[in-house]
Design an enzyme around this catalytic site. Sequence first.
Site, short mmCIF file in Angstrom:
data_model
loop_
_atom_site.label_atom_id
_atom_site.label_comp_id
_atom_site.label_asym_id
_atom_site.label_seq_id
_atom_site.Cartn_x
_atom_site.Cartn_y
_atom_site.Cartn_z
N GLN B 257 9.19 -28.98 7.46
CA GLN B 257 8.94 -28.13 6.96
C GLN B 257 10.46 -27.54 7.32
O GLN B 257 10.73 -26.65 6.44
CB GLN B 257 8.40 -26.80 8.42
CG GLN B 257 7.74 -25.63 7.57
CD GLN B 257 6.72 -26.38 6.89
OE1 GLN B 257 6.27 -26.58 7.13
NE2 GLN B 257 6.85 -24.73 5.69
N HIS B 260 11.90 -27.33 3.59
CA HIS B 260 12.34 -26.73 2.25
C HIS B 260 12.93 -25.63 2.20
O HIS B 260 13.26 -25.10 0.96
CB HIS B 260 10.71 -25.91 2.55
CG HIS B 260 9.44 -26.80 2.88
ND1 HIS B 260 9.30 -27.28 1.39
CD2 HIS B 260 7.99 -27.39 2.98
CE1 HIS B 260 8.03 -27.82 1.56
NE2 HIS B 260 7.54 -28.20 2.12
N GLU B 325 1.32 -20.11 7.78
CA GLU B 325 0.31 -20.85 6.49
C GLU B 325 0.34 -22.20 7.23
O GLU B 325 -0.71 -22.82 6.88
CB GLU B 325 2.22 -21.40 5.97
CG GLU B 325 1.10 -22.01 4.38
CD GLU B 325 3.03 -22.52 3.40
OE1 GLU B 325 3.84 -22.04 4.54
OE2 GLU B 325 2.90 -23.00 2.33
N HIS B 326 0.99 -23.15 7.76
CA HIS B 326 0.47 -24.41 8.67
C HIS B 326 0.14 -24.65 10.00
O HIS B 326 1.30 -23.88 10.91
CB HIS B 326 1.03 -25.41 8.06
CG HIS B 326 1.67 -25.51 6.23
ND1 HIS B 326 2.51 -25.12 6.24
CD2 HIS B 326 1.31 -26.01 6.10
CE1 HIS B 326 2.76 -24.88 4.63
NE2 HIS B 326 1.83 -26.10 4.63
N ASP B 359 0.20 -31.76 1.79
CA ASP B 359 0.99 -31.44 1.27
C ASP B 359 0.56 -32.08 0.17
O ASP B 359 0.74 -31.82 -1.65
CB ASP B 359 1.92 -31.24 1.62
CG ASP B 359 3.16 -30.39 2.14
OD1 ASP B 359 2.11 -29.37 2.25
OD2 ASP B 359 3.85 -30.51 2.98
N HIS B 418 -25.56 11.15 -13.70
CA HIS B 418 -25.87 10.94 -12.85
C HIS B 418 -27.50 10.37 -12.43
O HIS B 418 -28.23 10.16 -13.60
CB HIS B 418 -25.86 10.12 -11.50
CG HIS B 418 -24.30 9.28 -12.18
ND1 HIS B 418 -22.74 9.99 -12.41
CD2 HIS B 418 -23.58 7.55 -11.61
CE1 HIS B 418 -22.12 9.43 -12.78
NE2 HIS B 418 -22.25 8.01 -12.34
#
Lengths: 432, 432
Positions: B257, B260, B325-326, B359, B418
């Site tokens: 991780q 990145h 996220e993960h 991934d 209406h």
Amino acid sequence: MKTIYVNETNYKEIIKNLNSRKEDFLSDIDYTVLKIINDIKEKGDKALLYYTKCFDKAELKELKVKDEEIKEALEIVDDKFISIIEEAKKNIYDYHLKTLQSSWMIFKNDGIMLGQKVTPIERIGIYVPGGKAAYPSTVLMNAVPAKIAGVKSIALASPPDENGKINPYILAAAKICDIDEIYKIGGAQAIAALSYGTESIEPVNKITGPGNIFVARAKALVYGKVDIDMIAGPSEICIIADDSANPKFIAADMLSQAEHDENAASILITTSTKIAAEVIENIKIQKENLSRRNIIEKSIENMCLILISDNLKTSFDICNEIAPEHLEIMVENPFEKLPLVKNAGAVFLGKYSPEPLGDYFAGPNHTLPTSGTAKFSSALNVESFMKKCSIIFYDENNLKKVQDKIAYFAEKEGLDGHANSIKVRFEDGKSN
Amino acid sequence: MKTIYVNETNYKEIIKNLNSRKEDFLSDIDYTVLKIINDIKEKGDKALLYYTKCFDKAELKELKVKDEEIKEALEIVDDKFISIIEEAKKNIYDYHLKTLQSSWMIFKNDGIMLGQKVTPIERIGIYVPGGKAAYPSTVLMNAVPAKIAGVKSIALASPPDENGKINPYILAAAKICDIDEIYKIGGAQAIAALSYGTESIEPVNKITGPGNIFVARAKALVYGKVDIDMIAGPSEICIIADDSANPKFIAADMLSQAEHDENAASILITTSTKIAAEVIENIKIQKENLSRRNIIEKSIENMCLILISDNLKTSFDICNEIAPEHLEIMVENPFEKLPLVKNAGAVFLGKYSPEPLGDYFAGPNHTLPTSGTAKFSSALNVESFMKKCSIIFYDENNLKKVQDKIAYFAEKEGLDGHANSIKVRFEDGKSN
């Protein structure tokens, strides 16, 4: 009201400006809204009470609606209305329940499990406009799908009147939908309070519901911190009619759209010059008896368009380019034309499916994509209040089989840390 | 890297700042991005070529990738990689196909039909970053669900290198996914071109795919004109581990991780002080052999957190508050803990389901909600490329039965236009 002859070559030019009615980013309004948001973030309830005094002219001591106030509202609202709301709620419930999705899982190679865990958003905020445009139907259309999704906690925000009261019809609808947490707040300050929280309001994860330009811009600016349903533009209707249609009905439906807003768009696309002329005549007659005639006249002046097209196929092409919020198909055998509908929020088929039927009663949601966004978005629905978490399980054997491939892929992307995460699991032959 | 003891009363304070890593609205970057967007809107291709020269240092004559260039790329890329991409594509296809929704209809009272017409978005744009971070996996993860949805027209945008070439792995992946329309454009200018169109690029309805801060802010600013997948923040992982976990695996996954991005967050939540200590030790050892060590060291310094919690239930409460996220669950019987997972983009269960498996290869999408947005949003999926149009049909008899109720509801909302739309259909007893 303009009448234009269109064909398959000229229509794109003609409707080009129709979907650019929305406000741009970074307008003056944004700076005002941003100041309000920052004030609420910094000063919480104090700022909230200040803005409520400024904009709603209400001097409040408490923001939360008390049980007694809800009881009071239920006494004001007549039983007939309560029973209609309850019937509408049941229709909305039945329709939306069909779209409730379940978690699922697939099994592969005796050791792989993949799936999705579908869970409700934990807490949401529903914004309901107040003042002259107090719409209890908004409460139903937002709360019912949220409840079906399983949202545990719902906060409703609606601006108070000068006496510090929320419209009793809104309170009654909220009670019928089992919403107990109701706040007397409106405008950008309400959106800010729901997003960031204050001393007396817990922040939410998502805000839905319509509002004026300040509410819409505030929603755009808090998007990311919380989710929002959409940035709604003015309402619109597109009616496709052939010479079998009833011009009285068409005129009535265009007027029902026009009464919403001076920028609401009513567009008739017809293959019949006779129908076009009769609709114009009927609009003139019928509008005289409507209480919102001033708004209607401005709306017709601004945004009413009658397009006379070569053929029905071109009519649908035009409509798909407009991607209207509401589409009424009033032609012979309307169902047979359904394959031609690509971009529309909701489609109403035949003579006896007027748009107000969908606004209040039939069941599908009336929160629909506007300003051409039906090209890529959908009505508010149960999914709007849920999210999906992917599930991934590989056993040792299955990961081992593909370890080289994943590591190779990762290395080609220049991410050897990713490759390492796979390799470390097998470097001693069989690691624990 | 910080180690903190947490319990159910102090964790909210500790993780409070974790999800505020995203850029704010109206930052300086927004003004730069807005200028680029406006230039593209006004000057089209000319501005696009200018910015490509400025930012990518490429002097192009044509923006579109030629067939010969794709052929060339396929010759550069080795067969092993092609076959791995094809296997990954099949896994992604199989998984996503399970989520393809159909149009549906319900029938009520012998004259009411309600439903949803589910249709693909007509044209989309996929943004794929170039340069050092050229990820062919991005092409697969965006194109495969779009193709399953039935999107007819896909434009891929990726910035060229100084020689005017797009990374061959990206071109190969695009070819394998049947994307023929590829443009050598990047940054905010690419997002603007896809949104508004230029002389040589037709505008799209939705833009998906990751990018740097300029791409992210451009997507935020064009949202509404087109749809976007999400405004992605830096990537993050949360690992929940008990003392049965392997610290070597945990360290490797945290490092994968961290490589990145300097702001990528790696968080371990464990009930075991022993595991915590061993993970720290293993991170130190393993990082030495990784090529992106510089990024990793900054990321660990900035955003690596080891939380030692009282018990497993608190660990999950913390994780749900972070909404990572993960999420990797490395405890005994990880499946039994799945009910505790409320907010996460994707969950990886057990020792042999490391994040890189997801991934590249397993099938679920790697485009996941970041920065806590998993509280309200989901992975990119087939639905992301479809929209739903509500269908409403009432026959005369069924509308007649409820006409009074709808008209009454409309009048209570102050919308007699209406009510008129309903009444006009029955005013002569039985109208045509």
